[in-house]
Design a protein around this motif. Structure first.
Motif, PDB file in Angstrom:
ATOM      1  N   ARG A   1     -12.880   9.200 -11.683  1.00  0.00           N
ATOM      2  CA  ARG A   1     -12.015   8.333 -10.891  1.00  0.00           C
ATOM      3  C   ARG A   1     -12.260   6.866 -11.214  1.00  0.00           C
ATOM      4  O   ARG A   1     -13.392   6.384 -11.098  1.00  0.00           O
ATOM      5  CB  ARG A   1     -12.269   8.588  -9.404  1.00  0.00           C
TER       6      ARG A   1
ATOM      7  N   ILE B   1     -10.631   1.541  -7.802  1.00  0.00           N
ATOM      8  CA  ILE B   1      -9.346   1.157  -7.223  1.00  0.00           C
ATOM      9  C   ILE B   1      -9.595   0.126  -6.127  1.00  0.00           C
ATOM     10  O   ILE B   1     -10.277   0.416  -5.142  1.00  0.00           O
ATOM     11  CB  ILE B   1      -8.602   2.367  -6.634  1.00  0.00           C
TER      12      ILE B   1
ATOM     13  N   LEU C   1      -6.786  -2.239 -11.244  1.00  0.00           N
ATOM     14  CA  LEU C   1      -6.065  -1.158 -10.574  1.00  0.00           C
ATOM     15  C   LEU C   1      -6.161  -1.334  -9.070  1.00  0.00           C
ATOM     16  O   LEU C   1      -7.257  -1.508  -8.527  1.00  0.00           O
ATOM     17  CB  LEU C   1      -6.661   0.187 -10.997  1.00  0.00           C
TER      18      LEU C   1
ATOM     19  N   THR D   1      -6.526   1.179 -18.579  1.00  0.00           N
ATOM     20  CA  THR D   1      -6.627   1.540 -17.167  1.00  0.00           C
ATOM     21  C   THR D   1      -5.606   2.612 -16.815  1.00  0.00           C
ATOM     22  O   THR D   1      -5.896   3.541 -16.055  1.00  0.00           O
ATOM     23  CB  THR D   1      -6.432   0.303 -16.279  1.00  0.00           C
TER      24      THR D   1
ATOM     25  N   LEU E   1      -6.424   6.225 -15.114  1.00  0.00           N
ATOM     26  CA  LEU E   1      -5.819   6.634 -13.849  1.00  0.00           C
ATOM     27  C   LEU E   1      -5.015   7.915 -14.025  1.00  0.00           C
ATOM     28  O   LEU E   1      -5.131   8.843 -13.205  1.00  0.00           O
ATOM     29  CB  LEU E   1      -4.922   5.526 -13.307  1.00  0.00           C
TER      30      LEU E   1
END
Length: 272
Positions: free
Chosen positions: A55, A58, A133, A183, A187
């Motif tokens: 992950r 964020i 992000l 990025t 993602l």
């Protein structure tokens, strides 16, 4: 003329990490990652390596100082089956800072709420040209943590089964910066892994669903590369990322696009 490439952002901006609940991935010790890759490999006949998507960092809505939404976003218990790539149709800024990235998110929210009359940001995630992000629509990080789907307002007629990613810039002829593209790969790999979305058929452009130039001719032509790199990030071997079943409804479309408003986002009966 191609854009100058910005320096890659640090894995986490200078702000403190989000104080929300631990991710499902962390709670299960990586079981979702490995399970997702195995499920995809089994369903598609591909080989799965030992590596798995992680992950990416964020930035939360609190970090970019989002306004309160007019209403809480709807959460569906089923998972999305496609990822929709957009461009913001804004100027190709050379400010690659985190402060600019956060200001971008605020500008998008202001436009979507004040000009479009929506309850909040339309897309689930935003990526700046500097590669930062950010969470878009409220509860988007919560949906990741719970492996559910938050309904957005980013692709007319398809908001209940797609995740929308806004990429800062206008890519009708320019190429997205490497930091942004990297990025986006990370993602998409995480989302494909979490929701068992095949990269070869599950990553599409806005113009695959509605007649719009979004995400621009140049960016759209890079989607096969995006699918290949996402598959590699997930450790899938032998993926054919050059073909997908949806037509290009934006082929040949020309003309200016207004910033933050690059094509139909809501169908009749849908709410923003």
């Amino acid at each position: 003329m191609s854009d100058a490439l910005p320096p890659s952002p640090s894995p986490e901006p200078s702000d403190p990490p989000p104080a929300d609940r631990p991710s499902r991935r962390r709670l299960l010790g990586g079981a979702v990652t490995l399970g997702g890759a195995a499920l995809l490999a089994g369903a598609t006949g591909l080989q799965s390596s030992a590596s798995a998507a992680t992950r990416p960092y964020i930035s939360t809505r609190a970090q970019w100082q989002a306004r309160a939404p007019r209403s809480t976003a709807t959460i569906l218990s089923r998972v999305p089956d496609h990822i929709v790539v957009h461009h913001t149709a804004t100027a190709n800024s050379t400010d690659y800072s985190v402060n600019h990235a956060y200001a971008l998110s605020r500008s998008i929210q202001n436009y979507h709420m004040d000009s479009n009359g929506w309850s909040d940001v339309g897309q689930q995630f935003t990526i700046s040209r500097g590669g930062y992000l950010m969470e878009g629509r409220n509860r988007s990080i919560y949906a990741l943590d719970t492996r559910t789907h938050v309904v957005g307002a980013q692709c007319a007629g398809h908001n209940e089964h797609t995740v929308g990613i806004e990429c800062e810039g206008l890519y009708t002829s320019a190429t997205p910066p490497s930091a942004l593209f990297s990025t986006l790969v990370r993602l998409c790999a995480f989302l494909c892994d979490l929701y068992a979305i095949p990269p070869s058929s599950g990553i599409v452009g806005h113009r695959n669903y509605v007649a719009t130039a979004c995400p621009g001719d140049t960016f759209y032509s890079m989607l096969p590369r995006l699918r290949q790199e996402v598959a590699a990030e997930m450790g899938l071997v032998g993926a054919d990322a050059t073909e997908h079943p949806l037509p290009d409804l934006g082929r040949g479309l020309r003309g200016p696009q207004r910033a933050f408003d690059h094509g139909p986002a809501l169908a009749r009966g849908e709410r923003g």
